[in-house]
Design an enzyme around this catalytic site. Structure first.
Site, PDB file in Angstrom:
ATOM      1  N   GLN A   1       0.831  -1.191   0.010  1.00 16.05           N
ATOM      2  CA  GLN A   1      -0.094   0.253  -0.039  1.00 16.05           C
ATOM      3  C   GLN A   1       0.823   1.237   0.125  1.00 16.05           C
ATOM      4  OE1 GLN A   1      -2.374  -0.457   3.515  1.00 16.05           O
ATOM      5  NE2 GLN A   1      -0.670  -0.040   4.894  1.00 16.05           N
TER       6      GLN A   1
ATOM      7  N   HIS B   1       1.174  -4.588   2.901  1.00 13.98           N
ATOM      8  CA  HIS B   1      -0.079  -4.696   3.609  1.00 13.98           C
ATOM      9  C   HIS B   1      -0.144  -6.344   4.256  1.00 13.98           C
ATOM     10  CE1 HIS B   1      -4.686  -4.216   3.979  1.00 13.98           C
ATOM     11  NE2 HIS B   1      -4.401  -4.770   5.120  1.00 13.98           N
TER      12      HIS B   1
ATOM     13  N   PHE C   1      -0.558  -5.424  14.314  1.00 13.10           N
ATOM     14  CA  PHE C   1      -0.616  -5.574  12.830  1.00 13.10           C
ATOM     15  C   PHE C   1       0.026  -6.713  12.373  1.00 13.10           C
ATOM     16  CE2 PHE C   1       0.475  -3.665   8.506  1.00 13.10           C
ATOM     17  CZ  PHE C   1      -0.561  -4.100   7.903  1.00 13.10           C
TER      18      PHE C   1
ATOM     19  N   HIS D   1      -2.197  -9.718  13.542  1.00 17.49           N
ATOM     20  CA  HIS D   1      -3.392  -9.781  12.682  1.00 17.49           C
ATOM     21  C   HIS D   1      -3.031 -10.647  11.671  1.00 17.49           C
ATOM     22  CE1 HIS D   1      -6.869  -8.987  10.959  1.00 17.49           C
ATOM     23  NE2 HIS D   1      -6.230  -8.480   9.695  1.00 17.49           N
ATOM     24  N   GLU D   2      -1.871 -10.318  10.818  1.00 18.34           N
ATOM     25  CA  GLU D   2      -1.757 -10.773   9.571  1.00 18.34           C
ATOM     26  C   GLU D   2      -1.273 -12.387   9.654  1.00 18.34           C
ATOM     27  OE1 GLU D   2      -1.919  -9.128   6.401  1.00 18.34           O
ATOM     28  OE2 GLU D   2      -3.218  -7.817   7.526  1.00 18.34           O
TER      29      GLU D   2
ATOM     30  N   LYS E   1      -4.550 -14.441  10.953  1.00 15.69           N
ATOM     31  CA  LYS E   1      -5.646 -14.441   9.721  1.00 15.69           C
ATOM     32  C   LYS E   1      -5.286 -15.034   8.532  1.00 15.69           C
ATOM     33  CE  LYS E   1      -9.207 -11.767   7.106  1.00 15.69           C
ATOM     34  NZ  LYS E   1      -9.707 -10.319   6.912  1.00 15.69           N
ATOM     35  N   HIS E   2      -4.083 -14.682   8.073  1.00 18.43           N
ATOM     36  CA  HIS E   2      -3.539 -15.065   6.712  1.00 18.43           C
ATOM     37  C   HIS E   2      -2.357 -16.182   6.723  1.00 18.43           C
ATOM     38  CE1 HIS E   2      -6.022 -12.238   4.684  1.00 18.43           C
ATOM     39  NE2 HIS E   2      -5.566 -11.293   5.557  1.00 18.43           N
TER      40      HIS E   2
END
Length: 228
Positions: free
Chosen positions: A35, A63, A113, A116-117, A120-121
């Site tokens: 981003q 991102h 951050f 979370h990444e 989730k991923h």
């Protein structure tokens, strides 16, 4: 043994057998998403807060590295037992702070951050990459693509000027070898601006590939490359 109890035991054993398979869920490719901080910070959609380490450099920031399926869907939160472990990024911390900064509010050190990444991923790619390898792969991909240089070399600079969407696509395609996905948002004046770039990567997390499916992006034919 009563039939109902036998069924319960069978289901329990089946669940134990299938659980590792679910945790190692397969996927078809990665989206590697970067981003532009100028577009993030000059937007109606969200507020912008610099990291605790200070104002990021005027460069694209990571991102995420997101496992995806060829039909456009994606897995998420694949392993609740695989929590983010900051010791796994200790060797790459300075690169993470530079190349993967958090611009969300309140100001942070990035750990929320990155956590979370991963959860989730990243947990959906554990069949290919462990946690350390996952974050290191993203850093290497950013260096490999060097989006800002590719755009600058084509005369496309972050100077608040407007450039054709096609010229931005072509500059990135020429440098990387494959057509990118472009996502725009709107600045405070309602102008369409370059926000995120999607590149597709093989399941090893190391090589760019032709995108099996490109994300849908709402961009005007002419978009702004905002200053930062």
């Amino acid at each position: 043994m009563k039939p109902s109890y036998s069924i319960f035991i069978f289901n329990l054993l089946l669940l134990q057998y299938l659980s590792p398979l679910c945790l190692a869920q397969d996927f078809d490719f990665f989206y590697f998403v970067q981003q532009w901080p100028g577009a993030y910070c000059n937007s109606k959609q969200q507020r912008c807060c610099y990291p605790k380490t200070g104002r990021p450099s005027a460069d694209f920031g990571i991102h995420g590295l997101w496992p995806n399926y060829k039909d456009g869907s994606y897995p998420s939160n694949c392993n609740s037992n695989s929590a983010f472990d900051r010791t796994q990024i200790s060797e790459a911390l300075s690169s993470m702070q530079k190349d993967w900064p958090s611009l969300s509010c309140p100001s942070s050190d990035g750990l929320r951050f990155w956590s979370h990444e991963w959860e989730k991923h990243g947990t959906c790619s554990e069949s290919e990459l462990d946690q350390k390898e996952y974050f290191e792969a993203a850093i290497k991909l950013k260096e490999k693509a060097n989006l800002l240089k590719l755009l600058n070399d084509a005369g496309i600079e972050a100077n608040d000027e407007f450039y054709s969407l096609e010229s931005i696509r072509e500059a990135i395609q020429k440098g990387v070898g494959f057509t990118p996905g472009i996502q725009c948002n709107k600045d405070s004046g309602g102008h369409s601006q370059l926000y995120q770039v999607y590149l597709c990567v093989d399941t090893s997390g190391s090589e760019f590939i032709k995108c099996p499916v490109l994300p849908r992006g709402k961009c005007s034919s002419s978009i702004q490359f905002s200053k930062f």
